[in-house]
Design a protein around this motif. Structure first.
Motif, PDB file in Angstrom:
ATOM      1  N   VAL A 102       0.838  -1.197   0.000  1.00 38.44           N
ATOM      2  CA  VAL A 102       0.000   0.000   0.000  1.00 38.44           C
ATOM      3  C   VAL A 102       0.878   1.253   0.000  1.00 38.44           C
ATOM      4  O   VAL A 102       1.839   1.345   0.762  1.00 38.44           O
ATOM      5  CB  VAL A 102      -0.958   0.011   1.209  1.00 38.44           C
ATOM      6  CG1 VAL A 102      -1.740   1.324   1.279  1.00 38.44           C
ATOM      7  CG2 VAL A 102      -1.925  -1.157   1.118  1.00 38.44           C
ATOM      8  N   ARG A 103       0.532   2.186  -0.886  1.00 36.21           N
ATOM      9  CA  ARG A 103       1.264   3.447  -1.008  1.00 36.21           C
ATOM     10  C   ARG A 103       0.295   4.621  -0.993  1.00 36.21           C
ATOM     11  O   ARG A 103      -0.861   4.494  -1.368  1.00 36.21           O
ATOM     12  CB  ARG A 103       2.060   3.497  -2.322  1.00 36.21           C
ATOM     13  CG  ARG A 103       3.094   2.412  -2.472  1.00 36.21           C
ATOM     14  CD  ARG A 103       4.260   2.617  -1.507  1.00 36.21           C
ATOM     15  NE  ARG A 103       5.272   1.595  -1.669  1.00 36.21           N
ATOM     16  CZ  ARG A 103       5.331   0.467  -0.990  1.00 36.21           C
ATOM     17  NH1 ARG A 103       4.412   0.185  -0.093  1.00 36.21           N
ATOM     18  NH2 ARG A 103       6.302  -0.397  -1.185  1.00 36.21           N
ATOM     19  N   GLU A 104       0.802   5.783  -0.571  1.00 32.72           N
ATOM     20  CA  GLU A 104       0.018   7.016  -0.615  1.00 32.72           C
ATOM     21  C   GLU A 104       0.121   7.606  -2.014  1.00 32.72           C
ATOM     22  O   GLU A 104       1.152   7.504  -2.669  1.00 32.72           O
ATOM     23  CB  GLU A 104       0.567   8.028   0.386  1.00 32.72           C
ATOM     24  CG  GLU A 104       0.446   7.592   1.815  1.00 32.72           C
ATOM     25  CD  GLU A 104       1.096   8.572   2.774  1.00 32.72           C
ATOM     26  OE1 GLU A 104       1.825   9.492   2.327  1.00 32.72           O
ATOM     27  OE2 GLU A 104       0.890   8.405   3.978  1.00 32.72           O
ATOM     28  N   LEU A 105      -0.963   8.230  -2.451  1.00 36.02           N
ATOM     29  CA  LEU A 105      -1.012   8.863  -3.758  1.00 36.02           C
ATOM     30  C   LEU A 105      -1.911  10.089  -3.636  1.00 36.02           C
ATOM     31  O   LEU A 105      -2.903  10.042  -2.908  1.00 36.02           O
ATOM     32  CB  LEU A 105      -1.605   7.873  -4.766  1.00 36.02           C
ATOM     33  CG  LEU A 105      -1.382   8.084  -6.245  1.00 36.02           C
ATOM     34  CD1 LEU A 105       0.100   7.983  -6.593  1.00 36.02           C
ATOM     35  CD2 LEU A 105      -2.162   7.062  -7.048  1.00 36.02           C
ATOM     36  N   CYS A 106      -1.580  11.171  -4.318  1.00 36.11           N
ATOM     37  CA  CYS A 106      -2.460  12.337  -4.259  1.00 36.11           C
ATOM     38  C   CYS A 106      -3.754  12.036  -5.016  1.00 36.11           C
ATOM     39  O   CYS A 106      -3.788  11.155  -5.875  1.00 36.11           O
ATOM     40  CB  CYS A 106      -1.754  13.577  -4.808  1.00 36.11           C
ATOM     41  SG  CYS A 106      -1.927  13.856  -6.579  1.00 36.11           S
ATOM     42  N   PHE A 107      -4.804  12.798  -4.705  1.00 37.92           N
ATOM     43  CA  PHE A 107      -6.087  12.545  -5.352  1.00 37.92           C
ATOM     44  C   PHE A 107      -6.031  12.791  -6.857  1.00 37.92           C
ATOM     45  O   PHE A 107      -6.684  12.101  -7.636  1.00 37.92           O
ATOM     46  CB  PHE A 107      -7.196  13.388  -4.704  1.00 37.92           C
ATOM     47  CG  PHE A 107      -8.556  13.066  -5.242  1.00 37.92           C
ATOM     48  CD1 PHE A 107      -9.123  11.818  -5.037  1.00 37.92           C
ATOM     49  CD2 PHE A 107      -9.269  14.000  -5.967  1.00 37.92           C
ATOM     50  CE1 PHE A 107     -10.373  11.506  -5.545  1.00 37.92           C
ATOM     51  CE2 PHE A 107     -10.525  13.703  -6.474  1.00 37.92           C
ATOM     52  CZ  PHE A 107     -11.082  12.460  -6.266  1.00 37.92           C
ATOM     53  N   GLY A 108      -5.230  13.747  -7.306  1.00 40.26           N
ATOM     54  CA  GLY A 108      -5.081  13.984  -8.743  1.00 40.26           C
ATOM     55  C   GLY A 108      -4.494  12.777  -9.451  1.00 40.26           C
ATOM     56  O   GLY A 108      -4.966  12.366 -10.516  1.00 40.26           O
ATOM     57  N   CYS A 109      -3.460  12.185  -8.864  1.00 39.19           N
ATOM     58  CA  CYS A 109      -2.864  10.971  -9.437  1.00 39.19           C
ATOM     59  C   CYS A 109      -3.838   9.803  -9.356  1.00 39.19           C
ATOM     60  O   CYS A 109      -3.881   8.959 -10.251  1.00 39.19           O
ATOM     61  CB  CYS A 109      -1.550  10.631  -8.730  1.00 39.19           C
ATOM     62  SG  CYS A 109      -0.194  11.769  -9.117  1.00 39.19           S
ATOM     63  N   PHE A 110      -4.625   9.746  -8.292  1.00 35.84           N
ATOM     64  CA  PHE A 110      -5.653   8.721  -8.144  1.00 35.84           C
ATOM     65  C   PHE A 110      -6.637   8.796  -9.307  1.00 35.84           C
ATOM     66  O   PHE A 110      -6.972   7.793  -9.924  1.00 35.84           O
ATOM     67  CB  PHE A 110      -6.372   8.920  -6.801  1.00 35.84           C
ATOM     68  CG  PHE A 110      -7.344   7.848  -6.416  1.00 35.84           C
ATOM     69  CD1 PHE A 110      -6.929   6.758  -5.666  1.00 35.84           C
ATOM     70  CD2 PHE A 110      -8.683   7.933  -6.775  1.00 35.84           C
ATOM     71  CE1 PHE A 110      -7.831   5.769  -5.284  1.00 35.84           C
ATOM     72  CE2 PHE A 110      -9.594   6.951  -6.397  1.00 35.84           C
ATOM     73  CZ  PHE A 110      -9.163   5.867  -5.654  1.00 35.84           C
ATOM     74  N   ARG A 111      -7.083  10.017  -9.635  1.00 35.34           N
ATOM     75  CA  ARG A 111      -7.994  10.206 -10.781  1.00 35.34           C
ATOM     76  C   ARG A 111      -7.317   9.805 -12.083  1.00 35.34           C
ATOM     77  O   ARG A 111      -7.946   9.191 -12.949  1.00 35.34           O
ATOM     78  CB  ARG A 111      -8.476  11.657 -10.845  1.00 35.34           C
ATOM     79  CG  ARG A 111      -9.511  12.017  -9.811  1.00 35.34           C
ATOM     80  CD  ARG A 111     -10.130  13.380 -10.089  1.00 35.34           C
ATOM     81  NE  ARG A 111      -9.153  14.378 -10.484  1.00 35.34           N
ATOM     82  CZ  ARG A 111      -8.718  15.364  -9.709  1.00 35.34           C
ATOM     83  NH1 ARG A 111      -9.172  15.492  -8.489  1.00 35.34           N
ATOM     84  NH2 ARG A 111      -7.824  16.229 -10.156  1.00 35.34           N
ATOM     85  N   ASP A 112      -6.038  10.161 -12.237  1.00 32.60           N
ATOM     86  CA  ASP A 112      -5.299   9.777 -13.448  1.00 32.60           C
ATOM     87  C   ASP A 112      -5.217   8.256 -13.577  1.00 32.60           C
ATOM     88  O   ASP A 112      -5.385   7.709 -14.663  1.00 32.60           O
ATOM     89  CB  ASP A 112      -3.882  10.362 -13.424  1.00 32.60           C
ATOM     90  CG  ASP A 112      -3.858  11.876 -13.566  1.00 32.60           C
ATOM     91  OD1 ASP A 112      -4.893  12.477 -13.942  1.00 32.60           O
ATOM     92  OD2 ASP A 112      -2.788  12.459 -13.282  1.00 32.60           O
ATOM     93  N   ALA A 113      -4.956   7.575 -12.468  1.00 31.28           N
ATOM     94  CA  ALA A 113      -4.874   6.116 -12.473  1.00 31.28           C
ATOM     95  C   ALA A 113      -6.228   5.502 -12.806  1.00 31.28           C
ATOM     96  O   ALA A 113      -6.318   4.529 -13.553  1.00 31.28           O
ATOM     97  CB  ALA A 113      -4.367   5.602 -11.126  1.00 31.28           C
ATOM     98  N   ALA A 114      -7.289   6.080 -12.252  1.00 28.04           N
ATOM     99  CA  ALA A 114      -8.645   5.596 -12.560  1.00 28.04           C
ATOM    100  C   ALA A 114      -8.919   5.707 -14.054  1.00 28.04           C
ATOM    101  O   ALA A 114      -9.390   4.767 -14.687  1.00 28.04           O
ATOM    102  CB  ALA A 114      -9.675   6.372 -11.754  1.00 28.04           C
ATOM    103  N   GLU A 115      -8.599   6.869 -14.624  1.00 27.19           N
ATOM    104  CA  GLU A 115      -8.822   7.099 -16.055  1.00 27.19           C
ATOM    105  C   GLU A 115      -8.014   6.128 -16.894  1.00 27.19           C
ATOM    106  O   GLU A 115      -8.528   5.565 -17.877  1.00 27.19           O
ATOM    107  CB  GLU A 115      -8.447   8.538 -16.414  1.00 27.19           C
ATOM    108  CG  GLU A 115      -8.719   8.889 -17.857  1.00 27.19           C
ATOM    109  CD  GLU A 115      -8.362  10.335 -18.180  1.00 27.19           C
ATOM    110  OE1 GLU A 115      -7.930  10.582 -19.314  1.00 27.19           O
ATOM    111  OE2 GLU A 115      -8.512  11.196 -17.298  1.00 27.19           O
ATOM    112  N   ALA A 163     -11.814   3.515 -15.188  1.00 32.23           N
ATOM    113  CA  ALA A 163     -12.742   3.668 -14.062  1.00 32.23           C
ATOM    114  C   ALA A 163     -13.205   5.121 -13.965  1.00 32.23           C
ATOM    115  O   ALA A 163     -12.475   6.044 -14.339  1.00 32.23           O
ATOM    116  CB  ALA A 163     -12.063   3.262 -12.752  1.00 32.23           C
ATOM    117  N   VAL A 164     -14.402   5.318 -13.465  1.00 32.09           N
ATOM    118  CA  VAL A 164     -14.964   6.652 -13.278  1.00 32.09           C
ATOM    119  C   VAL A 164     -15.075   6.908 -11.781  1.00 32.09           C
ATOM    120  O   VAL A 164     -15.670   6.121 -11.059  1.00 32.09           O
ATOM    121  CB  VAL A 164     -16.348   6.773 -13.944  1.00 32.09           C
ATOM    122  CG1 VAL A 164     -16.960   8.139 -13.682  1.00 32.09           C
ATOM    123  CG2 VAL A 164     -16.244   6.520 -15.433  1.00 32.09           C
TER     124      VAL A 164
END
Length: 93
Positions: free
Chosen positions: A73-86, A90-91
């Motif tokens: 498990v790693r920390e990620l900023c929410f912007g990167c989280f959205r990028d990873a989802a895209e 994933a939406v």
């Protein structure tokens, strides 16, 4: 993540997105952002904190995941989280 994280929403500063809410993802999602290859994106917002794991981690039993959680498990900023989802199709609502 299968284990709920505390609801306290801390922030972190990302070189790409600036100050963002902190999220938690598996190392495979972090690697996918670096190489551009989708790995699956199973996400939730347990306790108010965004979390996601890849298809491989999603296939682990709860016991296997619990044993490996500290290592994957790693920390990620929410912007990167959205990028990873895209990247993974994933939406995020």
């Amino acid at each position: 993540m299968r284990k709920k994280r505390r609801a306290e929403q801390a922030t972190l500063t990302c070189a790409t997105h600036g100050r963002q809410d902190k999220t938690f993802v598996c190392v495979h999602i972090v690697a996918a952002l670096q190489c551009g290859e989708p790995v699956g994106f199973f996400w939730n917002r347990a306790g108010g904190v965004y979390q996601a794991i890849c298809a491989s981690c999603n296939d682990l039993t709860p016991e296997e995941f619990a044993a490996a959680e500290a290592d994957i498990v790693r920390e990620l900023c929410f912007g990167c989280f959205r990028d990873a989802a895209e990247l993974n199709g994933a939406v995020i609502a």
